[in-house]
Design a protein around this motif. Structure first.
Motif, PDB file in Angstrom:
ATOM      1  N   THR A  57     -47.918 -71.500 -31.610  1.00 28.02           N
ATOM      2  CA  THR A  57     -48.167 -70.228 -30.932  1.00 28.02           C
ATOM      3  C   THR A  57     -48.818 -69.226 -31.882  1.00 28.02           C
ATOM      4  O   THR A  57     -49.762 -68.531 -31.522  1.00 28.02           O
ATOM      5  CB  THR A  57     -46.861 -69.642 -30.363  1.00 28.02           C
ATOM      6  OG1 THR A  57     -45.874 -69.584 -31.399  1.00 28.02           O
ATOM      7  CG2 THR A  57     -46.338 -70.472 -29.217  1.00 28.02           C
ATOM      8  N   GLU A 114     -41.034 -71.628 -33.576  1.00 27.81           N
ATOM      9  CA  GLU A 114     -41.938 -70.776 -34.332  1.00 27.81           C
ATOM     10  C   GLU A 114     -41.459 -70.595 -35.765  1.00 27.81           C
ATOM     11  O   GLU A 114     -40.286 -70.783 -36.079  1.00 27.81           O
ATOM     12  CB  GLU A 114     -42.051 -69.401 -33.657  1.00 27.81           C
ATOM     13  CG  GLU A 114     -42.809 -69.418 -32.353  1.00 27.81           C
ATOM     14  CD  GLU A 114     -42.917 -68.031 -31.746  1.00 27.81           C
ATOM     15  OE1 GLU A 114     -44.025 -67.663 -31.337  1.00 27.81           O
ATOM     16  OE2 GLU A 114     -41.900 -67.335 -31.678  1.00 27.81           O
ATOM     17  N   ASP A 119     -44.477 -72.252 -23.556  1.00 29.14           N
ATOM     18  CA  ASP A 119     -45.407 -71.498 -24.413  1.00 29.14           C
ATOM     19  C   ASP A 119     -45.881 -72.342 -25.594  1.00 29.14           C
ATOM     20  O   ASP A 119     -47.064 -72.349 -25.931  1.00 29.14           O
ATOM     21  CB  ASP A 119     -44.730 -70.231 -24.947  1.00 29.14           C
ATOM     22  CG  ASP A 119     -44.750 -69.091 -23.942  1.00 29.14           C
ATOM     23  OD1 ASP A 119     -45.336 -69.279 -22.858  1.00 29.14           O
ATOM     24  OD2 ASP A 119     -44.184 -68.024 -24.236  1.00 29.14           O
ATOM     25  N   ALA A 127     -49.916 -73.739 -26.269  1.00 29.53           N
ATOM     26  CA  ALA A 127     -50.674 -73.290 -27.437  1.00 29.53           C
ATOM     27  C   ALA A 127     -51.240 -74.428 -28.274  1.00 29.53           C
ATOM     28  O   ALA A 127     -51.998 -74.189 -29.210  1.00 29.53           O
ATOM     29  CB  ALA A 127     -49.783 -72.415 -28.316  1.00 29.53           C
ATOM     30  N   LEU A 149     -51.208 -66.101 -24.033  1.00 28.77           N
ATOM     31  CA  LEU A 149     -49.874 -66.673 -23.880  1.00 28.77           C
ATOM     32  C   LEU A 149     -48.904 -65.595 -23.413  1.00 28.77           C
ATOM     33  O   LEU A 149     -49.124 -64.413 -23.629  1.00 28.77           O
ATOM     34  CB  LEU A 149     -49.405 -67.247 -25.214  1.00 28.77           C
ATOM     35  CG  LEU A 149     -50.313 -68.341 -25.806  1.00 28.77           C
ATOM     36  CD1 LEU A 149     -49.815 -68.711 -27.193  1.00 28.77           C
ATOM     37  CD2 LEU A 149     -50.376 -69.552 -24.910  1.00 28.77           C
TER      38      LEU A 149
END
Length: 592
Positions: A195, A337, A541, A545, A560
């Motif tokens: 992302t 992330e 998400d 990505a 996004l």
């Protein structure tokens, strides 16, 4: 026809040693137009990073020298200058200003004794002639631009206080601060989750549109190449192999080497491995197919202290109530992330970071209450491959000692026996046996990662916590290392906690996957079930990505779903709300 911004002609680079000069780049020619993105791809050690360092005239600091050719660059709208012939003061005026570079290993590139804010402001003070207050404001703005969480607090922190992905974003911020005409990006998104990678790629695109900045992208991620590059230069062993427009290269590669490179690219949707009981590798493992790792209710928080008396005023909630299990010969992929707590979980399991609460059982033994001295013997059963290979390798040890350190600590093997084992490990991870007497700084970034993997494998542990183990590797070597890890898993029943931001690699490697968001698991289950039918918005998400290795499917700027970047800092005494899960399928759980 407009003259190119950069025109490299017959570039030759060599490294000097007592034995003479060793050529590493030979007769390389390519050009970069204004506003154009050119990707340089090739295996680790092919000369990609050497070419970048030569353009920046930093190669001399690494023991190399430009021995031939021209590097014609236009720092302004006037005539081109030959970078190969500029003196240091002239290069200093260009470096960081008209031409910037994002380096491959952020921990070794950032100054450990300066705060993040000071390091970003430094380049603005050097080249923009602005005051300290204005430089501080500009530094804060550029840190926010690269989506660093809580940029005001990060300004006051030091590099070791940030995760690998956060450090990479700081490097990108430093490179973009002066809005250069040419940006050289050496593996700029290696440490970034998908992302943030998508956001960074969009940021570089926006910069190109606003200022006409040209970009040289050095990467092993062919998805990023397909997404970003106008043209591609393929290198192998210091020589040019092929140059073509991106769409043409992916559609009809001419060179055999290019075809092999594209064939090795991991693609999302290829299918995950199916767990099978591993065949017995050691006598004591025969018939043992049970759990080798169990984590129950793991919480890891870091105290924040303020004031002259260092009062404990708040906590960073890095990991909150995480539970997971690993069976012998199984791989659990941990994705999320940067800053979501993946690496902290791995370090907490090995007691490299002290957990706040929870239980950790390795091979049935609870390690949470043990002293560091009591934990040490258990570490032969649980090893770690760290994210930054250069920072985790002892620069004073030759390779044959380095990769067998665990054997010296736990088995006290004599030096000749260790050297034989080191030679076999080097062969298995694809490094030449004649490099046993070399030191870590004499290897490329990808080669150093292979050294770290070899060292972790040397004691044949039951569990390996692999923190981004193939992030620094080009696709062909990545393919070999993943195959090696799976082969050793089948042979010896090693269980992997596989931490990665590359979902295609996670799919290929992992039997199960757990998705981590802000310190909590939000979705977990069999890999195919989670990746083919994601139920949590955050998992969706992540999948949206992922860059696809096909120029025909190139995204525009991706919009996004904007999620609140909530700070993980909470006051002392704060209790997070309880988490509940719903079953979406057999073994497939989703936080609700």
């Amino acid at each position: 026809m407009t003259a190119p911004l950069l025109d490299v002609r017959d570039l030759c680079v060599a490294f000097r040693s007592r034995r003479g000069a060793t050529p590493v780049v030979r007769n390389l020619s390519f050009s970069v137009g204004a506003g154009e993105t050119v990707a340089i791809v090739g295996e680790s050690g092919s000369g990609k990073s050497v070419t970048a360092l030569s353009l920046m005239r930093l190669i001399e600091r690494e023991g190399g020298a430009v021995t031939g050719g021209e590097m014609l660059f236009r720092p302004h709208d006037g005539p081109a200058v030959d970078l190969a012939r500029l003196d240091e003061p002239a290069m200093r005026a260009i470096r960081g200003n008209a031409m910037s570079m994002i380096f491959q290993e952020p921990m070794t590139s950032l100054n450990p004794v300066l705060t993040i804010g000071e390091q970003v402001a430094e380049v603005l003070l050097a080249h923009r002639g602005i005051g300290a207050r204005e430089a501080e404001r500009a530094a804060l703005a550029v840190l926010d631009e690269v989506q660093l969480t809580d940029p005001e607090r990060r300004m006051r922190q030091y590099p070791h206080e940030l995760s690998g992905g956060m450090r990479q974003r700081v490097m990108i911020a430093i490179a973009l601060a002066c809005r250069p005409r040419l940006l050289i990006a050496d593996e700029p998104t290696t440490a970034l989750d998908v992302t943030i990678q998508a956001g960074i790629l969009d940021l570089i695109r926006a910069l190109q549109q606003q200022t006409g900045t040209s970009v040289i992208f050095i990467t092993h991620d062919m998805g990023v190449v397909a997404e970003m590059a106008d043209r591609v230069v393929v290198m192998r062993q210091g020589e040019h192999v092929e140059t073509a427009r991106t769409a043409d290269l992916f559609a009809a590669p001419q060179a055999t080497y290019t075809r092999a490179l594209l064939a090795a690219v991991p693609r999302l949707g290829a299918g995950a491995p199916i767990y099978a009981v591993p065949r017995a590798g050691r006598a004591e493992d025969a018939g043992d197919t049970g759990e080798v790792l169990r984590v129950e209710g793991l919480v890891t928080r870091f105290p924040i202290r303020k004031g002259p008396f260092r009062r404990h005023v708040a906590n960073v909630h890095a990991v909150e109530d995480v539970s997971l299990t690993l069976r012998r010969g199984e791989t659990l992929g941990l994705v999320g992330e940067s800053g979501s707590g993946k690496s902290t979980i791995g370090r907490s399991i090995l007691r490299l970071v002290e957990p706040t609460t929870g239980r950790i059982l390795i091979c049935g033994r609870d390690v949470t209450g043990l002293s560091q001295q009591a934990v040490r013997p258990l570490r032969r059963h649980a090893q770690m491959v760290f994210q930054d290979p250069y920072a985790s390798l002892n620069p004073r040890l030759p390779v044959h000692e380095l990769v067998t350190e665990p054997l010296a600590i736990h088995d006290r093997l004599p030096a000749p026996a260790r050297r034989e084992i080191a030679a076999e490990l080097m062969r298995r991870v694809g490094l030449p046996a004649d490099s046993l007497d070399r030191y870590p700084h004499q290897f490329s970034g990808g080669q150093r990662q292979r050294l770290a993997i070899a060292r972790a494998l040397s004691s044949r542990p039951r569990v390996i916590v692999a923190d981004e183990p193939v992030s620094a590797l080009d696709v062909s070597v990545q393919d070999q290392v993943i195959a090696l890890m799976r082969e050793l898993q089948d042979e010896f029943g090693i269980a992997y906690l596989f931490i990665s931001h590359d979902l295609a690699v996670v799919e290929r490697m992992s039997h199960r996957v757990a998705v981590l968001d802000r310190g909590r698991i939000v979705e977990t289950g069999p890999t195919d079930a989670v990746l083919s039918d994601p139920r949590h918005p955050y998992t969706r998400d992540l999948l949206a990505a992922v860059p696809v290795a096909d120029p025909a499917l190139r995204h525009g700027p991706r919009r996004l779903a904007l999620r609140e970047r909530r700070s993980p800092i909470n006051p002392v005494g704060f209790t997070p709300p309880a988490q509940h899960f719903a079953e979406a399928g057999p073994g497939h759980l989703v936080a609700v």
